[in-house]
Each structure stands twice: as structure tokens, then as C-alpha cells.
Design a protein around this motif. Structure first.
Motif, PDB file in Angstrom:
ATOM      1  N   PRO A  17       0.824  -1.221   0.000  1.00  0.00           N
ATOM      2  CA  PRO A  17       0.000   0.000   0.000  1.00  0.00           C
ATOM      3  C   PRO A  17       0.858   1.271   0.000  1.00  0.00           C
ATOM      4  O   PRO A  17       0.476   2.292  -0.558  1.00  0.00           O
ATOM      5  CB  PRO A  17      -0.812  -0.092   1.287  1.00  0.00           C
ATOM      6  CG  PRO A  17      -0.671  -1.479   1.786  1.00  0.00           C
ATOM      7  CD  PRO A  17       0.555  -2.064   1.158  1.00  0.00           C
ATOM      8  N   PHE A  18       2.035   1.202   0.604  1.00  0.00           N
ATOM      9  CA  PHE A  18       2.935   2.351   0.643  1.00  0.00           C
ATOM     10  C   PHE A  18       3.440   2.704  -0.757  1.00  0.00           C
ATOM     11  O   PHE A  18       3.474   3.863  -1.151  1.00  0.00           O
ATOM     12  CB  PHE A  18       4.122   2.053   1.567  1.00  0.00           C
ATOM     13  CG  PHE A  18       5.260   3.023   1.443  1.00  0.00           C
ATOM     14  CD1 PHE A  18       5.155   4.298   1.965  1.00  0.00           C
ATOM     15  CD2 PHE A  18       6.432   2.668   0.794  1.00  0.00           C
ATOM     16  CE1 PHE A  18       6.204   5.201   1.846  1.00  0.00           C
ATOM     17  CE2 PHE A  18       7.476   3.560   0.675  1.00  0.00           C
ATOM     18  CZ  PHE A  18       7.363   4.833   1.197  1.00  0.00           C
ATOM     19  N   TYR A  19       3.833   1.710  -1.531  1.00  0.00           N
ATOM     20  CA  TYR A  19       4.429   1.935  -2.845  1.00  0.00           C
ATOM     21  C   TYR A  19       3.472   2.668  -3.784  1.00  0.00           C
ATOM     22  O   TYR A  19       3.890   3.569  -4.511  1.00  0.00           O
ATOM     23  CB  TYR A  19       4.869   0.604  -3.456  1.00  0.00           C
ATOM     24  CG  TYR A  19       5.601   0.735  -4.763  1.00  0.00           C
ATOM     25  CD1 TYR A  19       6.915   1.181  -4.811  1.00  0.00           C
ATOM     26  CD2 TYR A  19       4.983   0.413  -5.962  1.00  0.00           C
ATOM     27  CE1 TYR A  19       7.593   1.310  -6.007  1.00  0.00           C
ATOM     28  CE2 TYR A  19       5.651   0.529  -7.172  1.00  0.00           C
ATOM     29  CZ  TYR A  19       6.959   0.977  -7.185  1.00  0.00           C
ATOM     30  OH  TYR A  19       7.628   1.097  -8.373  1.00  0.00           O
ATOM     31  N   VAL A  20       2.214   2.298  -3.753  1.00  0.00           N
ATOM     32  CA  VAL A  20       1.258   2.908  -4.683  1.00  0.00           C
ATOM     33  C   VAL A  20       0.917   4.350  -4.317  1.00  0.00           C
ATOM     34  O   VAL A  20       0.337   5.067  -5.137  1.00  0.00           O
ATOM     35  CB  VAL A  20      -0.025   2.059  -4.822  1.00  0.00           C
ATOM     36  CG1 VAL A  20       0.282   0.722  -5.452  1.00  0.00           C
ATOM     37  CG2 VAL A  20      -0.728   1.883  -3.501  1.00  0.00           C
ATOM     38  N   THR A  21       1.286   4.799  -3.121  1.00  0.00           N
ATOM     39  CA  THR A  21       1.042   6.195  -2.742  1.00  0.00           C
ATOM     40  C   THR A  21       2.176   7.110  -3.200  1.00  0.00           C
ATOM     41  O   THR A  21       2.030   8.329  -3.143  1.00  0.00           O
ATOM     42  CB  THR A  21       0.874   6.343  -1.219  1.00  0.00           C
ATOM     43  OG1 THR A  21       2.094   5.977  -0.573  1.00  0.00           O
ATOM     44  CG2 THR A  21      -0.270   5.491  -0.708  1.00  0.00           C
ATOM     45  N   LEU A  22       3.286   6.545  -3.656  1.00  0.00           N
ATOM     46  CA  LEU A  22       4.430   7.342  -4.076  1.00  0.00           C
ATOM     47  C   LEU A  22       4.229   7.892  -5.484  1.00  0.00           C
ATOM     48  O   LEU A  22       3.530   7.286  -6.305  1.00  0.00           O
ATOM     49  CB  LEU A  22       5.704   6.487  -4.057  1.00  0.00           C
ATOM     50  CG  LEU A  22       6.122   5.891  -2.716  1.00  0.00           C
ATOM     51  CD1 LEU A  22       7.318   4.969  -2.904  1.00  0.00           C
ATOM     52  CD2 LEU A  22       6.430   6.981  -1.713  1.00  0.00           C
ATOM     53  N   SER A  23       4.882   9.006  -5.748  1.00  0.00           N
ATOM     54  CA  SER A  23       4.875   9.542  -7.110  1.00  0.00           C
ATOM     55  C   SER A  23       5.764   8.660  -7.987  1.00  0.00           C
ATOM     56  O   SER A  23       6.545   7.842  -7.493  1.00  0.00           O
ATOM     57  CB  SER A  23       5.398  10.981  -7.123  1.00  0.00           C
ATOM     58  OG  SER A  23       6.787  10.987  -6.827  1.00  0.00           O
ATOM     59  N   VAL A  24       5.664   8.830  -9.284  1.00  0.00           N
ATOM     60  CA  VAL A  24       6.477   8.034 -10.210  1.00  0.00           C
ATOM     61  C   VAL A  24       7.960   8.282  -9.954  1.00  0.00           C
ATOM     62  O   VAL A  24       8.762   7.343  -9.955  1.00  0.00           O
ATOM     63  CB  VAL A  24       6.108   8.368 -11.682  1.00  0.00           C
ATOM     64  CG1 VAL A  24       7.064   7.693 -12.647  1.00  0.00           C
ATOM     65  CG2 VAL A  24       4.679   7.964 -11.959  1.00  0.00           C
ATOM     66  N   ARG A  25       8.333   9.507  -9.702  1.00  0.00           N
ATOM     67  CA  ARG A  25       9.738   9.842  -9.426  1.00  0.00           C
ATOM     68  C   ARG A  25      10.210   9.145  -8.154  1.00  0.00           C
ATOM     69  O   ARG A  25      11.316   8.608  -8.103  1.00  0.00           O
ATOM     70  CB  ARG A  25       9.904  11.346  -9.288  1.00  0.00           C
ATOM     71  CG  ARG A  25      11.324  11.738  -8.917  1.00  0.00           C
ATOM     72  CD  ARG A  25      11.512  13.214  -8.873  1.00  0.00           C
ATOM     73  NE  ARG A  25      11.758  13.627 -10.248  1.00  0.00           N
ATOM     74  CZ  ARG A  25      11.666  14.866 -10.690  1.00  0.00           C
ATOM     75  NH1 ARG A  25      11.321  15.821  -9.867  1.00  0.00           N
ATOM     76  NH2 ARG A  25      11.917  15.158 -11.936  1.00  0.00           N
ATOM     77  N   GLU A  26       9.368   9.139  -7.116  1.00  0.00           N
ATOM     78  CA  GLU A  26       9.726   8.477  -5.862  1.00  0.00           C
ATOM     79  C   GLU A  26       9.817   6.957  -6.039  1.00  0.00           C
ATOM     80  O   GLU A  26      10.698   6.309  -5.468  1.00  0.00           O
ATOM     81  CB  GLU A  26       8.714   8.821  -4.775  1.00  0.00           C
ATOM     82  CG  GLU A  26       8.778  10.270  -4.334  1.00  0.00           C
ATOM     83  CD  GLU A  26       7.606  10.669  -3.449  1.00  0.00           C
ATOM     84  OE1 GLU A  26       7.827  11.471  -2.525  1.00  0.00           O
ATOM     85  OE2 GLU A  26       6.468  10.189  -3.687  1.00  0.00           O
ATOM     86  N   ARG A  27       8.921   6.409  -6.836  1.00  0.00           N
ATOM     87  CA  ARG A  27       8.963   4.963  -7.106  1.00  0.00           C
ATOM     88  C   ARG A  27      10.255   4.595  -7.816  1.00  0.00           C
ATOM     89  O   ARG A  27      10.913   3.614  -7.475  1.00  0.00           O
ATOM     90  CB  ARG A  27       7.780   4.535  -7.975  1.00  0.00           C
ATOM     91  CG  ARG A  27       6.459   4.597  -7.280  1.00  0.00           C
ATOM     92  CD  ARG A  27       5.367   4.173  -8.214  1.00  0.00           C
ATOM     93  NE  ARG A  27       4.057   4.448  -7.653  1.00  0.00           N
ATOM     94  CZ  ARG A  27       2.926   4.070  -8.214  1.00  0.00           C
ATOM     95  NH1 ARG A  27       2.926   3.413  -9.345  1.00  0.00           N
ATOM     96  NH2 ARG A  27       1.776   4.358  -7.636  1.00  0.00           N
TER      97      ARG A  27
END
Length: 63
Positions: A17-27
């Protein structure tokens, strides 16, 4: 790192759930950092599962 390994790592992270809340740059940054900090994920580290040159000089272990 091979493209297949990156895709597998991302598919694992997508379950978080944490990963999908990140922006593309953060991912992207997270994936790069995981690859750099944990070479085992990219298959570039020696896990001693296949043996290493250091193990060749060791006598066999007998139980």
C-alpha cells in the motif's frame, strides 16, 4: 540489472500500500536504491549458493 528482474521487483512492490502512494519519481528512486543497496535483488552478489573462489580452497566438511 536485467529488465525481467526489475519487472519482478516492481510487481512485488505493487502489493505494498505504501508503494502505490508514491509519485512516479519516488517509485523510480526507491527501485534504484533497492537495487544499489541490496545487490542480491539483482543477482549480482555472491550468495555462496553456487560457490565462490574462496570456497574452492576449503576442505570438505564431513559429518
Amino acid at each position: 540489472m536485467r529488465q525481467e528482474n526489475v519487472k519482478e521487483l516492481i510487481s512485488i512492490l505493487m502489493n505494498s500500500p505504501f508503494y502505490v502512494t508514491l509519485s512516479v519519481r519516488e517509485r523510480y528512486g526507491l527501485v534504484l536504491r533497492l537495487i544499489q543497496d541490496y545487490p542480491l535483488l539483482s543477482g549480482k552478489s555472491d550468495t555462496n549458493l553456487r560457490g565462490s573462489s574462496g570456497q574452492n580452497n576449503q576442505p570438505p566438511i564431513v559429518n
